[in-house]
Scaffold this motif. Structure first.
Motif, PDB file in Angstrom:
ATOM      1  N   ALA A  86       0.860  -1.186   0.000  1.00  0.00           N
ATOM      2  CA  ALA A  86       0.000   0.000   0.000  1.00  0.00           C
ATOM      3  C   ALA A  86       0.892   1.230   0.000  1.00  0.00           C
ATOM      4  O   ALA A  86       1.926   1.258   0.669  1.00  0.00           O
ATOM      5  CB  ALA A  86      -0.926   0.014   1.219  1.00  0.00           C
ATOM      6  N   ASP A  87       0.475   2.234  -0.746  1.00  0.00           N
ATOM      7  CA  ASP A  87       1.218   3.481  -0.855  1.00  0.00           C
ATOM      8  C   ASP A  87       0.297   4.616  -0.434  1.00  0.00           C
ATOM      9  O   ASP A  87      -0.839   4.701  -0.912  1.00  0.00           O
ATOM     10  CB  ASP A  87       1.703   3.684  -2.290  1.00  0.00           C
ATOM     11  N   LEU A  88       0.767   5.491   0.430  1.00  0.00           N
ATOM     12  CA  LEU A  88      -0.062   6.585   0.930  1.00  0.00           C
ATOM     13  C   LEU A  88      -0.561   7.492  -0.188  1.00  0.00           C
ATOM     14  O   LEU A  88      -1.593   8.154  -0.045  1.00  0.00           O
ATOM     15  CB  LEU A  88       0.715   7.416   1.950  1.00  0.00           C
ATOM     16  N   LEU A  89       0.160   7.536  -1.293  1.00  0.00           N
ATOM     17  CA  LEU A  89      -0.241   8.376  -2.420  1.00  0.00           C
ATOM     18  C   LEU A  89      -1.133   7.636  -3.415  1.00  0.00           C
ATOM     19  O   LEU A  89      -1.512   8.190  -4.443  1.00  0.00           O
ATOM     20  CB  LEU A  89       1.001   8.919  -3.131  1.00  0.00           C
ATOM     21  N   ASN A  90      -1.454   6.393  -3.092  1.00  0.00           N
ATOM     22  CA  ASN A  90      -2.346   5.595  -3.929  1.00  0.00           C
ATOM     23  C   ASN A  90      -3.528   5.156  -3.066  1.00  0.00           C
ATOM     24  O   ASN A  90      -3.465   4.140  -2.376  1.00  0.00           O
ATOM     25  CB  ASN A  90      -1.605   4.387  -4.499  1.00  0.00           C
ATOM     26  N   ALA A  91      -4.587   5.945  -3.096  1.00  0.00           N
ATOM     27  CA  ALA A  91      -5.727   5.694  -2.207  1.00  0.00           C
ATOM     28  C   ALA A  91      -6.310   4.298  -2.384  1.00  0.00           C
ATOM     29  O   ALA A  91      -6.666   3.641  -1.400  1.00  0.00           O
ATOM     30  CB  ALA A  91      -6.807   6.751  -2.442  1.00  0.00           C
ATOM     31  N   ASP A  92      -6.405   3.837  -3.622  1.00  0.00           N
ATOM     32  CA  ASP A  92      -6.985   2.514  -3.869  1.00  0.00           C
ATOM     33  C   ASP A  92      -6.186   1.413  -3.182  1.00  0.00           C
ATOM     34  O   ASP A  92      -6.755   0.450  -2.661  1.00  0.00           O
ATOM     35  CB  ASP A  92      -7.066   2.232  -5.370  1.00  0.00           C
ATOM     36  N   SER A  93      -4.867   1.545  -3.185  1.00  0.00           N
ATOM     37  CA  SER A  93      -4.034   0.513  -2.563  1.00  0.00           C
ATOM     38  C   SER A  93      -4.256   0.467  -1.051  1.00  0.00           C
ATOM     39  O   SER A  93      -4.271  -0.603  -0.449  1.00  0.00           O
ATOM     40  CB  SER A  93      -2.552   0.763  -2.876  1.00  0.00           C
ATOM     41  N   VAL A  94      -4.456   1.632  -0.451  1.00  0.00           N
ATOM     42  CA  VAL A  94      -4.716   1.691   0.994  1.00  0.00           C
ATOM     43  C   VAL A  94      -6.088   1.119   1.306  1.00  0.00           C
ATOM     44  O   VAL A  94      -6.254   0.312   2.229  1.00  0.00           O
ATOM     45  CB  VAL A  94      -4.612   3.145   1.499  1.00  0.00           C
ATOM     46  N   ILE A  95      -7.078   1.524   0.541  1.00  0.00           N
ATOM     47  CA  ILE A  95      -8.452   1.052   0.755  1.00  0.00           C
ATOM     48  C   ILE A  95      -8.539  -0.460   0.574  1.00  0.00           C
ATOM     49  O   ILE A  95      -9.200  -1.159   1.353  1.00  0.00           O
ATOM     50  CB  ILE A  95      -9.413   1.790  -0.195  1.00  0.00           C
ATOM     51  N   ASN A  96      -7.852  -0.991  -0.445  1.00  0.00           N
ATOM     52  CA  ASN A  96      -7.858  -2.432  -0.682  1.00  0.00           C
ATOM     53  C   ASN A  96      -7.160  -3.190   0.437  1.00  0.00           C
ATOM     54  O   ASN A  96      -7.575  -4.299   0.802  1.00  0.00           O
ATOM     55  CB  ASN A  96      -7.183  -2.762  -2.020  1.00  0.00           C
ATOM     56  N   ALA A  97      -6.114  -2.596   0.998  1.00  0.00           N
ATOM     57  CA  ALA A  97      -5.387  -3.258   2.098  1.00  0.00           C
ATOM     58  C   ALA A  97      -6.269  -3.386   3.336  1.00  0.00           C
ATOM     59  O   ALA A  97      -6.110  -4.312   4.130  1.00  0.00           O
ATOM     60  CB  ALA A  97      -4.123  -2.469   2.425  1.00  0.00           C
ATOM     61  N   ILE A  98      -7.201  -2.459   3.500  1.00  0.00           N
ATOM     62  CA  ILE A  98      -8.073  -2.444   4.681  1.00  0.00           C
ATOM     63  C   ILE A  98      -9.200  -3.470   4.568  1.00  0.00           C
ATOM     64  O   ILE A  98      -9.736  -3.924   5.586  1.00  0.00           O
ATOM     65  CB  ILE A  98      -8.649  -1.025   4.880  1.00  0.00           C
ATOM     66  N   LYS A  99      -9.538  -3.874   3.367  1.00  0.00           N
ATOM     67  CA  LYS A  99     -10.652  -4.801   3.163  1.00  0.00           C
ATOM     68  C   LYS A  99     -10.498  -6.055   4.023  1.00  0.00           C
ATOM     69  O   LYS A  99      -9.451  -6.706   4.009  1.00  0.00           O
ATOM     70  CB  LYS A  99     -10.747  -5.197   1.686  1.00  0.00           C
ATOM     71  N   GLY A 100     -11.520  -6.370   4.786  1.00  0.00           N
ATOM     72  CA  GLY A 100     -11.492  -7.559   5.627  1.00  0.00           C
ATOM     73  C   GLY A 100     -10.947  -7.329   7.024  1.00  0.00           C
ATOM     74  O   GLY A 100     -10.973  -8.235   7.859  1.00  0.00           O
ATOM     75  N   ALA A 101     -10.461  -6.123   7.287  1.00  0.00           N
ATOM     76  CA  ALA A 101      -9.911  -5.828   8.616  1.00  0.00           C
ATOM     77  C   ALA A 101     -11.021  -5.416   9.577  1.00  0.00           C
ATOM     78  O   ALA A 101     -11.988  -4.760   9.199  1.00  0.00           O
ATOM     79  CB  ALA A 101      -8.868  -4.721   8.523  1.00  0.00           C
ATOM     80  N   ASP A 102     -10.858  -5.809  10.837  1.00  0.00           N
ATOM     81  CA  ASP A 102     -11.786  -5.392  11.887  1.00  0.00           C
ATOM     82  C   ASP A 102     -11.300  -4.108  12.559  1.00  0.00           C
ATOM     83  O   ASP A 102     -12.097  -3.284  12.997  1.00  0.00           O
ATOM     84  CB  ASP A 102     -11.905  -6.491  12.951  1.00  0.00           C
ATOM     85  N   PHE A 103      -9.981  -3.987  12.637  1.00  0.00           N
ATOM     86  CA  PHE A 103      -9.373  -2.832  13.283  1.00  0.00           C
ATOM     87  C   PHE A 103      -8.224  -2.324  12.416  1.00  0.00           C
ATOM     88  O   PHE A 103      -7.578  -3.099  11.718  1.00  0.00           O
ATOM     89  CB  PHE A 103      -8.841  -3.189  14.676  1.00  0.00           C
ATOM     90  N   VAL A 104      -7.971  -1.028  12.499  1.00  0.00           N
ATOM     91  CA  VAL A 104      -6.867  -0.425  11.745  1.00  0.00           C
ATOM     92  C   VAL A 104      -6.073   0.485  12.670  1.00  0.00           C
ATOM     93  O   VAL A 104      -6.655   1.277  13.420  1.00  0.00           O
ATOM     94  CB  VAL A 104      -7.384   0.387  10.538  1.00  0.00           C
ATOM     95  N   VAL A 105      -4.754   0.347  12.610  1.00  0.00           N
ATOM     96  CA  VAL A 105      -3.852   1.263  13.308  1.00  0.00           C
ATOM     97  C   VAL A 105      -3.012   1.945  12.234  1.00  0.00           C
ATOM     98  O   VAL A 105      -2.202   1.300  11.564  1.00  0.00           O
ATOM     99  CB  VAL A 105      -2.948   0.538  14.319  1.00  0.00           C
ATOM    100  N   HIS A 106      -3.235   3.225  12.077  1.00  0.00           N
ATOM    101  CA  HIS A 106      -2.557   3.976  11.003  1.00  0.00           C
ATOM    102  C   HIS A 106      -1.328   4.684  11.571  1.00  0.00           C
ATOM    103  O   HIS A 106      -1.435   5.719  12.225  1.00  0.00           O
ATOM    104  CB  HIS A 106      -3.524   4.986  10.396  1.00  0.00           C
ATOM    105  N   THR A 107      -0.166   4.109  11.310  1.00  0.00           N
ATOM    106  CA  THR A 107       1.090   4.708  11.796  1.00  0.00           C
ATOM    107  C   THR A 107       1.924   5.292  10.664  1.00  0.00           C
ATOM    108  O   THR A 107       2.865   6.037  10.923  1.00  0.00           O
ATOM    109  CB  THR A 107       1.959   3.669  12.542  1.00  0.00           C
ATOM    110  N   ALA A 108       1.593   4.949   9.425  1.00  0.00           N
ATOM    111  CA  ALA A 108       2.415   5.373   8.286  1.00  0.00           C
ATOM    112  C   ALA A 108       2.336   6.883   8.067  1.00  0.00           C
ATOM    113  O   ALA A 108       1.255   7.448   7.966  1.00  0.00           O
ATOM    114  CB  ALA A 108       1.975   4.642   7.021  1.00  0.00           C
ATOM    115  N   SER A 109       3.486   7.507   8.010  1.00  0.00           N
ATOM    116  CA  SER A 109       3.583   8.927   7.700  1.00  0.00           C
ATOM    117  C   SER A 109       5.059   9.235   7.475  1.00  0.00           C
ATOM    118  O   SER A 109       5.911   8.720   8.205  1.00  0.00           O
ATOM    119  CB  SER A 109       3.045   9.786   8.848  1.00  0.00           C
TER     120      SER A 109
END
Length: 198
Positions: A86-109
């Protein structure tokens, strides 16, 4: 006593079935930026806890310089970590990575060792990446999202806005306009504001 009509491998099959149920029942936690300092520590906690199926994002699965340190640091726990791109500049890649997750911890920056020539090198991925995470969590009905911010998002106030007792709280925000604030602090401020506005 075991029924003589029961196959010898009954107990082992039963154990495997229990293990499969246990694996399926584990909630999935996605950690963005798992190869970073903070992301790797968060992943380590979840992996050692053992109650979660842990998924982490990296920009490039083929980048051994990012993956091998994780393998070495996590030891046998690395086998329990699922990595996705997943790349922060590629919204689709981030959204697809989240699919199926119950919880998300966003540390990337992005966290530079020196200030960039163009502050948007930090601001754009920080803000766009955070918004992509929020959109992905909303779309995929994630139960809870945690976004790691920074003291930089509150400490860079203008002099007249600083608390007199020097104690900051959730009502304080860094002012992103002016020469008093660097690009990193600005990126963290704008990213957190974007999350709250969402």
């Amino acid at each position: 006593p075991q029924n003589p009509k029961t196959p010898d491998n009954y107990q082992s099959n039963k154990k495997e079935q229990y293990q499969m149920v246990e694996l399926k029942s584990k909630p999935v936690v996605l950690i963005t930026g798992v190869s970073g300092y903070l992301g790797s520590h968060v992943a380590n906690v979840f992996l050692k806890d053992g109650c979660y199926s842990v998924r982490g994002t990296v920009r490039d699965l083929s980048n051994a310089k990012k993956i091998e340190p994780l393998r070495k640091a996590f030891g046998h726990y690395f086998a329990d970590l699922t990595l996705v791109e997943a790349d922060l500049l590629n919204a689709d890649s981030v959204i697809n990575a989240i699919k199926g997750a119950d919880f998300v911890v966003h540390t990337a920056s992005p966290f530079p060792l020196k200030q960039p020539r163009d502050e948007m090198e930090l601001i754009k991925p920080a803000v766009d990446g955070t918004l992509a995470v929020m959109k992905g969590c909303h779309l995929h009905k994630v139960k809870r999202v945690v976004i790691t911010s920074s003291v930089a998002a509150i400490s860079q106030c203008l002099p007249q806005d600083r608390p007199q007792n020097n104690i900051y709280n959730e009502s304080h925000w860094s002012n992103p306009v002016g020469n008093h604030i660097n690009a990193y602090s600005k990126s963290k401020t704008l990213a957190e504001r974007a999350a709250w506005d969402f």
